[in-house]
Design a protein around this motif. Structure first.
Motif, PDB file in Angstrom:
ATOM      1  N   HIS A   1       0.825  -1.155  -0.087  1.00  0.00           N
ATOM      2  CA  HIS A   1      -0.049  -0.090  -0.064  1.00  0.00           C
ATOM      3  C   HIS A   1       0.825   1.293  -0.067  1.00  0.00           C
ATOM      4  O   HIS A   1       0.565   2.323  -0.940  1.00  0.00           O
ATOM      5  CB  HIS A   1      -1.109   0.102   1.268  1.00  0.00           C
ATOM      6  N   GLN A   2       1.842   1.348   0.747  1.00  0.00           N
ATOM      7  CA  GLN A   2       2.616   2.592   0.947  1.00  0.00           C
ATOM      8  C   GLN A   2       3.334   2.935  -0.356  1.00  0.00           C
ATOM      9  O   GLN A   2       3.504   3.910  -0.706  1.00  0.00           O
ATOM     10  CB  GLN A   2       3.586   2.423   2.191  1.00  0.00           C
ATOM     11  N   ASN A   3       3.976   1.729  -1.080  1.00  0.00           N
ATOM     12  CA  ASN A   3       4.620   2.124  -2.243  1.00  0.00           C
ATOM     13  C   ASN A   3       3.682   1.755  -3.484  1.00  0.00           C
ATOM     14  O   ASN A   3       4.271   2.087  -4.482  1.00  0.00           O
ATOM     15  CB  ASN A   3       5.888   1.115  -2.441  1.00  0.00           C
ATOM     16  N   LYS A   4       2.447   1.736  -3.248  1.00  0.00           N
ATOM     17  CA  LYS A   4       1.509   1.418  -4.351  1.00  0.00           C
ATOM     18  C   LYS A   4       2.029   0.585  -5.640  1.00  0.00           C
ATOM     19  O   LYS A   4       1.940   0.719  -6.606  1.00  0.00           O
ATOM     20  CB  LYS A   4       1.486   2.951  -4.944  1.00  0.00           C
ATOM     21  N   LYS A   5       2.157  -0.701  -5.226  1.00  0.00           N
ATOM     22  CA  LYS A   5       2.888  -1.722  -5.968  1.00  0.00           C
ATOM     23  C   LYS A   5       2.178  -3.036  -5.659  1.00  0.00           C
ATOM     24  O   LYS A   5       2.123  -3.464  -4.435  1.00  0.00           O
ATOM     25  CB  LYS A   5       4.199  -1.800  -5.724  1.00  0.00           C
ATOM     26  N   ILE A   6       1.779  -4.052  -6.635  1.00  0.00           N
ATOM     27  CA  ILE A   6       1.520  -5.057  -6.638  1.00  0.00           C
ATOM     28  C   ILE A   6       2.755  -6.027  -6.808  1.00  0.00           C
ATOM     29  O   ILE A   6       3.675  -5.830  -7.335  1.00  0.00           O
ATOM     30  CB  ILE A   6       0.831  -5.554  -7.925  1.00  0.00           C
ATOM     31  N   VAL A   7       2.872  -6.949  -5.680  1.00  0.00           N
ATOM     32  CA  VAL A   7       4.228  -7.591  -5.364  1.00  0.00           C
ATOM     33  C   VAL A   7       4.200  -9.047  -5.477  1.00  0.00           C
ATOM     34  O   VAL A   7       5.091  -9.719  -5.189  1.00  0.00           O
ATOM     35  CB  VAL A   7       4.698  -7.173  -3.893  1.00  0.00           C
ATOM     36  N   PHE A   8       2.899  -9.747  -5.725  1.00  0.00           N
ATOM     37  CA  PHE A   8       2.730 -11.034  -5.666  1.00  0.00           C
ATOM     38  C   PHE A   8       3.042 -11.761  -6.784  1.00  0.00           C
ATOM     39  O   PHE A   8       2.681 -13.055  -6.887  1.00  0.00           O
ATOM     40  CB  PHE A   8       1.324 -11.406  -5.027  1.00  0.00           C
ATOM     41  N   SER A   9       3.300 -11.194  -7.872  1.00  0.00           N
ATOM     42  CA  SER A   9       3.767 -11.635  -9.392  1.00  0.00           C
ATOM     43  C   SER A   9       5.132 -11.603  -9.666  1.00  0.00           C
ATOM     44  O   SER A   9       5.537 -10.390  -9.515  1.00  0.00           O
ATOM     45  CB  SER A   9       2.672 -11.158 -10.191  1.00  0.00           C
ATOM     46  N   PRO A  10       5.854 -12.619  -9.923  1.00  0.00           N
ATOM     47  CA  PRO A  10       7.202 -12.443 -10.227  1.00  0.00           C
ATOM     48  C   PRO A  10       7.535 -11.829 -11.771  1.00  0.00           C
ATOM     49  O   PRO A  10       6.270 -11.582 -12.586  1.00  0.00           O
ATOM     50  CB  PRO A  10       7.471 -13.884 -10.255  1.00  0.00           C
ATOM     51  N   HIS A  11       8.635 -11.721 -12.183  1.00  0.00           N
ATOM     52  CA  HIS A  11       8.892 -11.028 -13.364  1.00  0.00           C
ATOM     53  C   HIS A  11       9.703 -11.673 -14.481  1.00  0.00           C
ATOM     54  O   HIS A  11       9.894 -11.369 -15.560  1.00  0.00           O
ATOM     55  CB  HIS A  11       9.473  -9.446 -13.096  1.00  0.00           C
ATOM     56  N   GLY A  12      10.268 -12.639 -14.041  1.00  0.00           N
ATOM     57  CA  GLY A  12      11.208 -13.562 -14.766  1.00  0.00           C
ATOM     58  C   GLY A  12      10.262 -14.639 -15.759  1.00  0.00           C
ATOM     59  O   GLY A  12       9.158 -14.388 -15.793  1.00  0.00           O
ATOM     60  N   PRO A  13      11.036 -15.336 -16.438  1.00  0.00           N
ATOM     61  CA  PRO A  13      10.534 -16.364 -17.598  1.00  0.00           C
ATOM     62  C   PRO A  13       9.987 -17.627 -16.858  1.00  0.00           C
ATOM     63  O   PRO A  13       9.568 -18.480 -17.536  1.00  0.00           O
ATOM     64  CB  PRO A  13      11.997 -16.588 -18.274  1.00  0.00           C
ATOM     65  N   ASP A  14       9.870 -17.536 -15.400  1.00  0.00           N
ATOM     66  CA  ASP A  14       9.289 -19.009 -14.962  1.00  0.00           C
ATOM     67  C   ASP A  14       8.054 -19.041 -15.148  1.00  0.00           C
ATOM     68  O   ASP A  14       7.124 -18.044 -15.635  1.00  0.00           O
ATOM     69  CB  ASP A  14       9.758 -18.969 -13.308  1.00  0.00           C
ATOM     70  N   PRO A  15       7.268 -20.283 -14.949  1.00  0.00           N
ATOM     71  CA  PRO A  15       5.727 -20.484 -15.233  1.00  0.00           C
ATOM     72  C   PRO A  15       4.850 -19.903 -14.381  1.00  0.00           C
ATOM     73  O   PRO A  15       3.627 -20.061 -14.430  1.00  0.00           O
ATOM     74  CB  PRO A  15       5.566 -21.968 -15.134  1.00  0.00           C
ATOM     75  N   VAL A  16       5.304 -19.224 -13.099  1.00  0.00           N
ATOM     76  CA  VAL A  16       4.367 -18.553 -12.071  1.00  0.00           C
ATOM     77  C   VAL A  16       3.691 -17.283 -12.407  1.00  0.00           C
ATOM     78  O   VAL A  16       4.393 -16.482 -12.935  1.00  0.00           O
ATOM     79  CB  VAL A  16       5.240 -18.275 -10.664  1.00  0.00           C
ATOM     80  N   LEU A  17       2.503 -17.285 -12.446  1.00  0.00           N
ATOM     81  CA  LEU A  17       1.607 -16.078 -12.758  1.00  0.00           C
ATOM     82  C   LEU A  17       1.669 -15.272 -11.438  1.00  0.00           C
ATOM     83  O   LEU A  17       2.006 -14.141 -11.551  1.00  0.00           O
ATOM     84  CB  LEU A  17       0.294 -16.435 -13.243  1.00  0.00           C
ATOM     85  N   PHE A  18       1.484 -15.646 -10.440  1.00  0.00           N
ATOM     86  CA  PHE A  18       1.228 -15.337  -9.212  1.00  0.00           C
ATOM     87  C   PHE A  18       0.997 -16.138  -7.920  1.00  0.00           C
ATOM     88  O   PHE A  18       0.869 -17.384  -8.253  1.00  0.00           O
ATOM     89  CB  PHE A  18       0.098 -14.264  -9.219  1.00  0.00           C
ATOM     90  N   GLY A  19       1.559 -15.610  -6.706  1.00  0.00           N
ATOM     91  CA  GLY A  19       1.149 -16.388  -5.606  1.00  0.00           C
ATOM     92  C   GLY A  19       0.735 -15.721  -4.296  1.00  0.00           C
ATOM     93  O   GLY A  19       0.826 -14.735  -4.165  1.00  0.00           O
ATOM     94  N   ILE A  20      -0.557 -16.331  -3.740  1.00  0.00           N
ATOM     95  CA  ILE A  20      -1.333 -15.617  -2.856  1.00  0.00           C
ATOM     96  C   ILE A  20      -0.837 -16.404  -1.484  1.00  0.00           C
ATOM     97  O   ILE A  20      -0.956 -17.605  -1.439  1.00  0.00           O
ATOM     98  CB  ILE A  20      -2.675 -15.728  -2.989  1.00  0.00           C
ATOM     99  N   ARG A  21      -0.377 -15.673  -0.546  1.00  0.00           N
ATOM    100  CA  ARG A  21       0.123 -16.295   0.822  1.00  0.00           C
ATOM    101  C   ARG A  21      -0.913 -15.697   1.818  1.00  0.00           C
ATOM    102  O   ARG A  21      -1.214 -14.661   1.742  1.00  0.00           O
ATOM    103  CB  ARG A  21       1.475 -15.763   1.141  1.00  0.00           C
ATOM    104  N   GLY A  22      -1.223 -16.757   2.596  1.00  0.00           N
ATOM    105  CA  GLY A  22      -1.867 -16.419   3.785  1.00  0.00           C
ATOM    106  C   GLY A  22      -2.044 -17.680   4.815  1.00  0.00           C
ATOM    107  O   GLY A  22      -1.220 -18.535   4.698  1.00  0.00           O
ATOM    108  N   SER A  23      -2.903 -17.285   5.728  1.00  0.00           N
ATOM    109  CA  SER A  23      -3.275 -18.474   6.964  1.00  0.00           C
ATOM    110  C   SER A  23      -4.269 -19.030   6.943  1.00  0.00           C
ATOM    111  O   SER A  23      -4.599 -19.980   7.555  1.00  0.00           O
ATOM    112  CB  SER A  23      -2.815 -17.450   8.313  1.00  0.00           C
TER     113      SER A  23
END
Length: 426
Positions: free
Chosen positions: A203-225
């Motif tokens: 929120h403070q830096n106004k960025k989406i951070v759950f999605s990587p930027h490299g060539p791997d197959p991951v689109l995003f990861g949702i972490r939680g409890s």
């Protein structure tokens, strides 16, 4: 039994060990709810690691007569998808039954914990596997056997603290291309699930951070409890087509990599919790990094809030000599790279200013070392006024923001014991 595997991906060529875990789970002829997938983050300071230093294990109960077929399926999948062309990719896979592990639970538990907190050699791992007659296969130099055995050990012995991560994967035809996410729905998913999910956005830096930027197959990861809240967030997000997804049980967000130590006992490449006294004012160096020094009676060590930690540096800049703090982070190049800081005691902040005259007007300096005089009534004073000012920070625990957070770092929204005041990054 447990299947553990590691080191199938590449920093530059892509792939992801968690993706191989999803593929294996689909190929094993058991209902998915009878297989528990584990994602284990190992020592984040290992030189050969890829982005998150993750190893994977699958816990299941196959028919006894199917174990050999299962071994063949898993090895063939690993051989098909691991990035063997990268000289730093050295996969490993282990098969471990609970019966075989009966006499080595404690030893294996220690091995797994060391893999998160310390360094383990390939030779040491191969010796362990040979001594205990654990079925395994190492490719190239076999470095992946370290993570494979560690992940298997955690699945066998269980985690003392755990969280979850839903990892969504891209269609193969999109690998290497720019990821497509509807940002408005990502923010909406975060609003609907926080604090049961975290590190989706900053929120403070106004960025989406759950999605990587490299060539791997991951689109995003949702972490939680909470798995239900994670799924609720997942259903809100709109994105490019998703190939498959899997929810892992993981040691992320647990501080498992942190051990308590004195400064003289701290060693390079390990992560520590160290209590000490600030000995000099924080200084900002080239690049915007903020450095200060603490001592604990056994020695001194520099601590750094690097530029990527953004607003966290403002907390560090307000420290003063004499403050008592506990720092959390990895020792690299004889400097603690801060992940969290607990401010335990703040010395009073005092400033000097011209004294106030009895007539209500503030006096002026007569000259260096010559005292003060009121221009209105002529009253003199030899001493300045000493005023205590607000330090701008409070006793409690502060953390780096999501844009700079390590996978293993425990977010403050999980630190709800109530004994110490916490100041989460949002």
């Amino acid at each position: 039994m447990i299947i553990g595997f590691d080191d199938t991906d590449s920093k530059t060529m892509g792939m992801c060990t968690t993706y191989l875990g999803a593929l294996m789970l689909e190929e094993i002829p058991l209902p998915p709810d009878e297989i528990t997938p584990y994602l284990l983050r190992l020592n984040p300071n290992v030189r050969f690691k890829t982005r998150g230093n993750a190893a994977v294990s699958l816990k299941l109960a196959p028919r006894e007569d199917y174990v050999d077929d299962l071994w063949k399926i898993c090895c063939e999948l690993l051989e098909e998808f691991a990035v063997f062309d990268d000289e730093n990719t050295n996969p490993g896979i282990v098969f471990l039954s609970e019966e075989e592990a009966a006499g080595m639970h404690r030893e294996l538990e220690r091995f797994s914990l060391r893999a998160v907190r310390d360094f383990i050699t390939i030779d040491e791992t191969k010796d362990f596997l040979k001594r205990h007659k654990i079925k395994h296969r190492g490719y190239k130099n076999g470095r992946g056997l370290i993570g494979a055995l560690a992940a298997a050990g955690f699945a066998l012995n269980g985690l003392s603290d755990w969280t979850y991560e839903l990892v969504a994967y891209r269609k193969p035809e999109n690998w290497g291309r720019r990821r497509s996410l509807n940002e408005e729905t990502v923010w909406a998913a975060d609003r609907a699930s926080y604090p049961f999910t975290w590190d989706t956005v900053d929120h403070q830096n106004k960025k989406i951070v759950f999605s990587p930027h490299g060539p791997d197959p991951v689109l995003f990861g949702i972490r939680g409890s909470d798995q239900k809240r994670i799924m609720d967030a997942f259903r809100i997000i709109r994105s490019e087509p998703i190939d498959r997804y899997l929810i892992y049980t993981t040691n992320q967000g647990t501080d498992m990599h942190i051990t308590e130590a004195r400064i003289d006992d701290a060693r390079e490449g390990r992560s520590y919790k160290i209590r000490g006294r600030v000995t000099a004012p924080p200084r900002t160096i080239h690049g915007g990094h903020v450095i200060f020094t603490i001592e604990d009676g056994s020695g001194e060590v520099d601590c750094a809030a690097y530029e990527p930690t953004k607003n966290f540096r403002e907390v560090v800049r307000r420290l003063a000599p004499g403050d008592t703090v506990t720092v959390y982070g990895a020792l690299k190049n004889q400097t603690i790279n801060l992940e969290k800081i607990q401010i335990e005691r703040l010395i009073p902040r005092r400033v000097l200013r011209n004294p106030l005259c009895g007539c209500g007007k503030r006096m002026k300096s007569v000259g260096k070392n010559q005292g003060y005089r009121c221009k209105r009534c002529g009253t003199r004073s030899d001493l300045p006024e000493i005023v205590e000012v607000d330090p701008g920070i409070r006793v409690g625990v502060y953390e780096t923001p999501p844009v700079a957070r390590r996978h293993l770092a425990k977010p403050l929204i999980r630190c709800n014991e109530g004994k110490v005041k916490t100041y989460p990054s949002r």
